[in-house]
Write an enzyme that holds these catalytic residues in place. Sequence first.
Site, PDB file in Angstrom:
ATOM      1  N   THR A   1      -4.126  -7.627  28.946  1.00 41.91           N
ATOM      2  CA  THR A   1      -2.854  -6.919  29.220  1.00 41.91           C
ATOM      3  C   THR A   1      -2.650  -7.482  30.967  1.00 41.91           C
ATOM      4  O   THR A   1      -3.308  -8.516  31.680  1.00 41.91           O
ATOM      5  CB  THR A   1      -4.049  -5.678  29.876  1.00 41.91           C
ATOM      6  OG1 THR A   1      -3.499  -4.309  30.154  1.00 41.91           O
ATOM      7  CG2 THR A   1      -4.860  -5.753  31.069  1.00 41.91           C
ATOM      8  N   ASN A   2      -1.365  -6.477  31.183  1.00 41.35           N
ATOM      9  CA  ASN A   2      -0.789  -6.622  32.340  1.00 41.35           C
ATOM     10  C   ASN A   2      -0.938  -5.419  33.133  1.00 41.35           C
ATOM     11  O   ASN A   2      -0.672  -5.130  34.767  1.00 41.35           O
ATOM     12  CB  ASN A   2       0.378  -6.929  32.287  1.00 41.35           C
ATOM     13  CG  ASN A   2       0.645  -9.081  32.317  1.00 41.35           C
ATOM     14  OD1 ASN A   2      -0.182  -9.758  33.032  1.00 41.35           O
ATOM     15  ND2 ASN A   2       1.504  -9.581  31.795  1.00 41.35           N
ATOM     16  N   ASN A   3      -1.681  -4.523  32.689  1.00 48.32           N
ATOM     17  CA  ASN A   3      -1.855  -2.852  33.438  1.00 48.32           C
ATOM     18  C   ASN A   3      -3.085  -3.120  34.505  1.00 48.32           C
ATOM     19  O   ASN A   3      -4.098  -3.104  34.137  1.00 48.32           O
ATOM     20  CB  ASN A   3      -2.230  -2.022  32.542  1.00 48.32           C
ATOM     21  CG  ASN A   3      -2.350  -1.088  33.077  1.00 48.32           C
ATOM     22  OD1 ASN A   3      -3.221  -0.528  33.539  1.00 48.32           O
ATOM     23  ND2 ASN A   3      -1.570   0.171  32.241  1.00 48.32           N
ATOM     24  N   ASP A  48      -7.501  -1.222  22.635  1.00 39.54           N
ATOM     25  CA  ASP A  48      -6.689  -0.269  22.203  1.00 39.54           C
ATOM     26  C   ASP A  48      -7.180   1.431  22.666  1.00 39.54           C
ATOM     27  O   ASP A  48      -8.075   1.625  22.564  1.00 39.54           O
ATOM     28  CB  ASP A  48      -5.545   0.065  21.585  1.00 39.54           C
ATOM     29  CG  ASP A  48      -4.308   0.552  20.825  1.00 39.54           C
ATOM     30  OD1 ASP A  48      -3.771   1.118  22.795  1.00 39.54           O
ATOM     31  OD2 ASP A  48      -3.712   1.122  20.641  1.00 39.54           O
ATOM     32  N   THR A  49      -6.627   2.628  23.098  1.00 38.57           N
ATOM     33  CA  THR A  49      -7.059   3.705  23.829  1.00 38.57           C
ATOM     34  C   THR A  49      -5.998   4.449  23.104  1.00 38.57           C
ATOM     35  O   THR A  49      -4.938   4.589  23.726  1.00 38.57           O
ATOM     36  CB  THR A  49      -7.236   3.679  25.500  1.00 38.57           C
ATOM     37  OG1 THR A  49      -8.298   2.026  25.544  1.00 38.57           O
ATOM     38  CG2 THR A  49      -8.111   5.334  25.685  1.00 38.57           C
ATOM     39  N   GLY A  52      -2.855   7.306  33.273  1.00 39.73           N
ATOM     40  CA  GLY A  52      -3.048   8.087  32.196  1.00 39.73           C
ATOM     41  C   GLY A  52      -3.304  10.033  32.579  1.00 39.73           C
ATOM     42  O   GLY A  52      -2.450  10.742  33.534  1.00 39.73           O
ATOM     43  N   TYR A  53      -3.987   9.963  31.720  1.00 42.65           N
ATOM     44  CA  TYR A  53      -3.555  11.317  30.937  1.00 42.65           C
ATOM     45  C   TYR A  53      -5.387  11.869  32.262  1.00 42.65           C
ATOM     46  O   TYR A  53      -5.917  12.785  32.327  1.00 42.65           O
ATOM     47  CB  TYR A  53      -3.979  11.772  29.912  1.00 42.65           C
ATOM     48  CG  TYR A  53      -3.326  11.306  28.780  1.00 42.65           C
ATOM     49  CD1 TYR A  53      -2.699  12.429  28.503  1.00 42.65           C
ATOM     50  CD2 TYR A  53      -3.105  10.169  28.744  1.00 42.65           C
ATOM     51  CE1 TYR A  53      -1.426  12.453  27.476  1.00 42.65           C
ATOM     52  CE2 TYR A  53      -1.703  10.028  27.160  1.00 42.65           C
ATOM     53  CZ  TYR A  53      -1.168  11.481  26.756  1.00 42.65           C
ATOM     54  OH  TYR A  53      -0.081  10.882  25.860  1.00 42.65           O
ATOM     55  N   LYS A  93     -16.771   7.480  37.743  1.00 40.05           N
ATOM     56  CA  LYS A  93     -15.310   7.077  35.862  1.00 40.05           C
ATOM     57  C   LYS A  93     -16.183   6.300  35.124  1.00 40.05           C
ATOM     58  O   LYS A  93     -16.157   5.713  33.816  1.00 40.05           O
ATOM     59  CB  LYS A  93     -14.592   7.357  35.949  1.00 40.05           C
ATOM     60  CG  LYS A  93     -13.225   6.605  35.437  1.00 40.05           C
ATOM     61  CD  LYS A  93     -11.339   7.087  35.186  1.00 40.05           C
ATOM     62  CE  LYS A  93     -10.754   6.362  34.210  1.00 40.05           C
ATOM     63  NZ  LYS A  93      -9.224   6.411  34.397  1.00 40.05           N
ATOM     64  N   ARG A 152     -13.697   3.945  27.858  1.00 42.73           N
ATOM     65  CA  ARG A 152     -13.612   2.331  28.662  1.00 42.73           C
ATOM     66  C   ARG A 152     -15.176   1.358  28.837  1.00 42.73           C
ATOM     67  O   ARG A 152     -15.539   0.297  28.395  1.00 42.73           O
ATOM     68  CB  ARG A 152     -12.684   1.925  29.393  1.00 42.73           C
ATOM     69  CG  ARG A 152     -12.177   0.161  29.266  1.00 42.73           C
ATOM     70  CD  ARG A 152     -10.619  -0.368  30.197  1.00 42.73           C
ATOM     71  NE  ARG A 152     -10.044   1.258  29.494  1.00 42.73           N
ATOM     72  CZ  ARG A 152      -8.845   1.648  29.627  1.00 42.73           C
ATOM     73  NH1 ARG A 152      -9.373   2.607  30.656  1.00 42.73           N
ATOM     74  NH2 ARG A 152      -7.792   2.063  28.865  1.00 42.73           N
TER      75      ARG A 152
END
Length: 199
Positions: free
Chosen positions: A7-9, A68-69, A157-158, A179, A185
């Site tokens: 990932t690069n997130n 993947d989520t 995200g959400y 969280k 995750r």
Amino acid sequence: MKIVFATNNQHKLQEIREILGSDFEVVSLKDIGCDVDIPETGTTLEANAHQKASYIYENYGLDCFADDTGLEVEALDGAPGVHSARYAEGTDHDSEANMAKLLKELEGKNNRKARFRTVIALIQKEGDSTICSREYSFEGEVKGEIATEKSGKGGFGYDPIFVPEGYDKSFAELGEEIKNKISHRARAVAKLAEHLKDE
């Protein structure tokens, strides 16, 4: 232990590093010089995670994992699911547009039950071999419901519209510490960490 997270997130990378702790050096795609936008053409979370991990292992020969989520909403037959990041038409990872579309789709619906699900695919070398590899899959989920409006400034995200079961605040309000203990995750990564430590 050094391992590549495909990932690069930066949000995801930081979250994973905090969950795994100092026993692991988690490096990103950028850190290994990979600037390719790895395709995610699978129809399931499992397929996408495998696709990303396989790409890195086959091209760089490094132990790696990918995730993947998806956010699955009961009243929408599991949507947005595998399309969560691109739910709003013509967008890619536009959280505001995705949340706006989801809230609109749920207008007038009493059933707001949902769950976040993360699948992690891990590929490791088999001993000293660069040819043989082993692949593992780890899954985590957290149930909750979709709020009627956004709240909170944290997360990504959400997160501002997802209220996890047992809480009355959104992920965006709860803060990273909580969280990272209860999220989808976090639960998948806990299984990953347990496996890596056993190794």
